[in-house]
Motif scaffolding. Structure first.
Motif, PDB file in Angstrom:
ATOM      1  N   LEU A 200      -3.343   7.263  -1.006  1.00 60.64           N
ATOM      2  CA  LEU A 200      -2.378   6.665  -0.425  1.00 60.64           C
ATOM      3  C   LEU A 200      -2.155   5.292  -1.299  1.00 60.64           C
ATOM      4  N   GLN A 201      -3.187   4.706  -1.699  1.00 55.60           N
ATOM      5  CA  GLN A 201      -3.040   3.516  -2.442  1.00 55.60           C
ATOM      6  C   GLN A 201      -2.626   3.883  -3.939  1.00 55.60           C
ATOM      7  N   ALA A 202      -3.020   4.952  -4.319  1.00 60.12           N
ATOM      8  CA  ALA A 202      -2.610   5.151  -5.872  1.00 60.12           C
ATOM      9  C   ALA A 202      -1.121   6.055  -5.812  1.00 60.12           C
ATOM     10  N   SER A 222      -8.182  -7.560   3.942  1.00 59.21           N
ATOM     11  CA  SER A 222      -7.073  -8.079   3.511  1.00 59.21           C
ATOM     12  C   SER A 222      -6.360  -7.390   2.457  1.00 59.21           C
ATOM     13  N   ASP A 223      -7.062  -6.771   1.422  1.00 62.20           N
ATOM     14  CA  ASP A 223      -6.396  -6.174   0.269  1.00 62.20           C
ATOM     15  C   ASP A 223      -5.595  -4.800   0.804  1.00 62.20           C
ATOM     16  N   ILE A 224      -5.958  -4.378   2.171  1.00 58.26           N
ATOM     17  CA  ILE A 224      -5.195  -3.075   2.602  1.00 58.26           C
ATOM     18  C   ILE A 224      -4.158  -3.589   3.295  1.00 58.26           C
ATOM     19  N   GLY A 225      -4.508  -4.623   4.377  1.00 60.21           N
ATOM     20  CA  GLY A 225      -3.704  -5.006   5.473  1.00 60.21           C
ATOM     21  C   GLY A 225      -2.372  -5.611   4.910  1.00 60.21           C
ATOM     22  N   GLU A 226      -2.576  -6.346   3.705  1.00 57.60           N
ATOM     23  CA  GLU A 226      -1.361  -6.873   2.834  1.00 57.60           C
ATOM     24  C   GLU A 226      -0.457  -5.940   2.584  1.00 57.60           C
TER      25      GLU A 226
END
Length: 284
Positions: A200-202, A222-226
């Protein structure tokens, strides 16, 4: 932990022990020991329970699946499932040992049939298909599926995913994957939950389907929730169970007793709050 059995120092003691064992056997006495793969014995708190390794309750799981099982900063496997199985190990008078293994080998029963573990605790939903291969404990956790996507995606349902022509991702061998397929999707499959999240991130997929507690745990970072959000909760009515080898009725009985006792005396609530930060739903 040292083995339970010790070498006999004299032939006389050995003969006495053998004679005693034969006498008990001839009288129909029930064994209360556990047996490992080499045949050595260790005492057990529950009559008739057989363990694959002396002095240990061996758990097969698939790491990481936070907050159910994952490695802490010291590399130790911790989590909700770990704490639940620790209660079972304590009841049996042994320690828990954890084996990280592919989830497909867990849900199929292959890992337990091969003697790799006594129980499987891996955030595993009880299904009729899985019941054909393994025996389950009473349910110990109520769950459901959720959709996760980039913020601002406009997705609020699986229908939106289909209408927008978006790519859906799912973890292989899971009920989330089956739910998506049952609803007409052919998701991109990922071997485990971290690979699914990375997909998903990529940008390999636009939306992923995963167990709700796992999604909520990801979004606390935080890095995902943002960048990402839960866009839908899917009411699948799932319940997790601890798996055991088919026919291992004595161990199933002990696990059930431990789960029910933990719910009755408040221990379950304490563990739940530790990992989820809230009291469990009334139905749990």
């Amino acid at each position: 932990m040292a083995p339970w059995s010790t070498h006999r120092k004299t032939a006389g003691i050995g003969a006495f022990a053998l004679a005693t064992a034969l006498l008990i056997s001839s009288c129909g006495g029930e064994s209360t020991s556990t047996t490992d793969a080499t045949g050595s014995a260790a005492p057990s708190a529950a009559a008739g329970v057989q363990l694959v390794s002396s002095g240990k309750l061996t758990t097969c799981t698939n790491v990481p699946y936070e907050p159910f099982q994952f490695n802490d900063e010291n590399g130790k496997v911790v989590g909700f499932d770990v704490d639940i199985v620790d209660l079972v190990a304590k009841k049996l008078g042994v320690e828990q040992a954890i084996v990280d293994i592919d989830f497909a080998a867990i849900k199929s029963g292959a890992a337990m049939n091969a003697g790799k573990c006594d129980v499987a605790a891996a955030g595993m939903t009880i299904t009729d298909e899985r019941k054909q291969n393994i025996d389950f404990s009473v349910p110990y956790f109520d769950s459901t599926q959720a959709l996760m996507a980039k913020k601002g995606s406009g997705v609020t349902s699986l229908d939106d995913v289909k209408a927008k022509g978006l790519k859906l991702g799912a973890q292989a061998s899971t009920t989330g994957l089956m739910y998506a397929k049952d609803n007409g999707f052919d998701p991109v499959e990922f071997a485990d939950s971290p690979k699914e999240l990375n997909g998903l991130q990529a940008g390999r997929v636009d939306v992923i389907i995963q167990d709700l507690p796992v999604v909520l745990t990801w979004l606390k970072k935080s890095d995902i929730g943002e960048k990402f959000e839960m866009v839908a909760s899917l009411d699948t009515g799932e319940q997790y169970g601890i798996g055991m080898k088919k026919g291992n009725t004595e161990l199933v009985k002990v696990v059930d007793e431990v789960i029910e006792a933990a719910k009755a005396d408040g221990t379950y609530n304490e563990i739940y709050k530790k990992w989820f930060g809230t009291e469990p739903p009334t139905s749990s």
